[in-house]
Motif scaffolding. Structure first.
Motif, short mmCIF file in Angstrom:
data_model
loop_
_atom_site.label_atom_id
_atom_site.label_comp_id
_atom_site.label_asym_id
_atom_site.label_seq_id
_atom_site.Cartn_x
_atom_site.Cartn_y
_atom_site.Cartn_z
N ARG A 98 -17.20 -51.28 -8.72
CA ARG A 98 -16.18 -52.10 -9.36
C ARG A 98 -15.25 -52.72 -8.31
NH1 ARG A 98 -16.20 -47.72 -12.95
NH2 ARG A 98 -14.31 -46.85 -11.98
N GLU A 99 -14.86 -51.91 -7.33
CA GLU A 99 -13.98 -52.41 -6.26
C GLU A 99 -14.67 -53.52 -5.47
OE1 GLU A 99 -13.17 -48.89 -4.09
OE2 GLU A 99 -11.53 -48.22 -5.41
N THR B 112 -14.66 -56.67 -7.54
CA THR B 112 -13.33 -57.29 -7.50
C THR B 112 -13.08 -57.98 -6.17
OG1 THR B 112 -12.46 -55.62 -9.00
CG2 THR B 112 -10.85 -56.85 -7.68
N THR C 31 -11.19 -53.99 2.15
CA THR C 31 -12.54 -53.64 1.71
C THR C 31 -13.16 -52.60 2.62
OG1 THR C 31 -12.83 -55.87 0.79
CG2 THR C 31 -14.83 -54.58 1.16
N GLN D 296 -11.67 -49.24 1.86
CA GLN D 296 -12.24 -48.70 0.63
C GLN D 296 -13.65 -48.14 0.87
OE1 GLN D 296 -12.01 -52.03 -2.02
NE2 GLN D 296 -9.87 -51.65 -2.59
N GLU E 228 -17.01 -46.47 -9.15
CA GLU E 228 -15.70 -47.01 -8.78
C GLU E 228 -15.84 -47.97 -7.60
OE1 GLU E 228 -11.34 -45.45 -7.19
OE2 GLU E 228 -12.86 -44.02 -7.83
#
Length: 332
Positions: free
Chosen positions: A141-142, A145, A98, A101, A138
Motif C-alpha cells: 500500500r505504501e 501511494t 520510500t 520505508q 502494508e
C-alpha cells in the motif's frame, strides 16, 4: 526598513507559519512584508484575516498568481524556476522516504523470519507469519501511494518545465527555449539563418486601443509568423520582438517567407473587439542574417538590419548582403 531587520522579520513570519526558509518561501515573505506585490498582499491578508495558516501549497499557488500578474518576464521566469526546484526537492524527499520505508519493511520481516527459523511453533508461528503478511501488505500500500505521488510530481514537474519554455501570452517558445535551440544548432554545427522581427509602432497600438488590444496584436503576429514560417520555429524574443531560426544557409529564402507573413498580416481587416472600431493594418520590420562564428554575432547582424529597416521607413525586410526583400511603403 533596514535589510537585516526585514530579514529577521521574514524568518520570523515563516517560522510562525511553520514554513521552511527556502528561497521561494523567503521571497514570498519578503514581498509580503515589504508590501511589494498587490497580489501577494491581497491573497495573504485574506488568509490571515480568516485565521488560516499559510501552507506550502498555498505559497506556491500565491506565487504563481503573483508571477502571472507581473509584467516583468524575469519575475515569471524566477517563479517558474522556484517551482521546478520545489518539485525536485519534493521528489528527492519522496525517494528518501520510500527508501526508509523499504528498509523498515526489510528489518521487520527479517526479525519475524528469524523467529520462525529459531523454531517458533503453534500460535507463535502463526503470529509471525501473519505479521509478515500484514507488513508485506502494508508495504504494498505504501509503495502504491508513493508511486501515485511520484506520478503526480512528474506531471507537475513536466508542466513547470514546459511553462518555463513557453511564452504565456502567445503560446510560442520564449527566449529561454530559443537559447537552447541556438546552442543545439551550434553543437551540431548546422548552418542557419536568423530573422529578428519587430512590430511597427507597437506603443501606438497600446496607447490608442489599450494593452488588451496590444496583447491580441502580439498573439496575431505570433500566429501569422508561425503559420507562414512552418516548420521553422518562431519564438517571442522579448516585448514586441520575435525571432525565427531557419536551418538553411539561404537568407533570401527565409526573408521571402518572412515577407509572405508580413503581407498576409497587412491584408487582414482588423477591428477592435470591444468597440468594432476599424484598426490600421499591423505591420512589422525585420532583419535577416546568416549565422556567423558565434550566435551573438549572428543576432547582432540581424538586429542591425532590423534597426536599419526601422530607420529607413519600417514595414520592410532587410537581408544580409542584399536590399529590402520588398520595397514597401513607409508605414509611419
Amino acid at each position: 526598513m533596514k535589510q537585516d531587520a526585514i530579514g529577521r522579520d521574514v524568518l520570523a513570519f515563516l517560522s510562525g507559519n511553520l514554513l521552511d526558509p527556502t528561497p521561494l518561501n523567503y521571497r514570498f515573505g519578503y514581498l509580503y512584508l515589504t508590501r511589494s506585490s498587490k497580489v501577494i498582499c491581497h491573497e495573504t491578508d485574506t488568509y490571515i484575516e480568516n485565521g488560516l495558516r499559510m501552507k506550502q501549497e498555498t505559497i506556491v499557488e500565491i506565487m504563481g498568481k503573483h508571477a502571472s500578474a507581473s509584467d516583468d518576464p524575469e519575475e515569471r521566469i524566477a517563479a517558474r524556476d522556484e517551482a521546478v526546484e520545489m518539485f525536485l526537492n519534493a521528489a528527492g524527499d519522496l525517494a528518501r522516504e520510500t527508501k526508509r520505508q523499504a528498509d523498515g519493511v526489510g528489518r521487520d520481516i527479517a526479525e519475524e523470519s528469524q523467529a520462525i527459523r529459531a523454531g517458533a511453533e503453534g500460535e507463535d508461528l502463526k503470529g509471525a507469519i501473519r505479521r509478515i503478511l500484514d507488513r508485506a501488505s502494508e508495504a504494498e500500500r505504501e509503495l502504491s501511494t508513493a508511486s501515485s505521488r511520484i506520478d503526480r510530481l512528474q506531471r507537475d514537474l513536466d508542466e513547470a518545465r514546459n511553462k518555463a519554455l513557453v511564452d504565456e501570452l502567445t503560446g510560442i517558445p520564449n527566449r529561454r527555449a530559443t537559447r537552447g535551440l541556438i546552442q543545439d544548432l551550434e553543437i551540431r554545427k548546422v548552418r542557419y539563418c536568423a530573422a529578428i522581427i519587430d512590430i511597427d509602432h507597437f506603443k501606438a497600438i497600446n496607447d490608442s486601443y489599450g494593452h488588451a488590444v496590444g496583447d491580441r496584436a502580439l498573439r496575431l503576429v505570433a500566429e501569422a509568423l508561425t503559420e507562414a514560417l512552418e516548420p521553422w520555429p518562431v519564438s517571442r524574443w522579448g516585448g514586441e520582438e520575435f525571432l525565427v531560426l531557419a536551418e538553411t544557409p539561404d537568407a533570401a529564402k527565409l526573408a521571402e517567407q518572412v515577407e509572405a507573413a508580413k503581407e498576409a498580416l497587412s491584408e487582414r481587416n482588423l477591428k477592435v473587439r470591444e468597440t468594432d472600431e476599424p484598426m490600421s493594418p499591423i505591420t512589422f520590420s525585420a532583419g535577416v542574417a546568416v549565422n556567423a562564428e558565434t550566435s551573438e554575432a549572428t543576432l547582432r547582424k540581424a538586429d542591425d538590419l532590423l534597426y536599419e529597416a526601422k530607420k529607413t521607413g519600417r514595414n520592410k525586410v532587410l537581408v544580409e548582403g542584399a536590399g529590402p526583400a520588398d520595397a514597401a511603403q513607409d508605414a509611419a
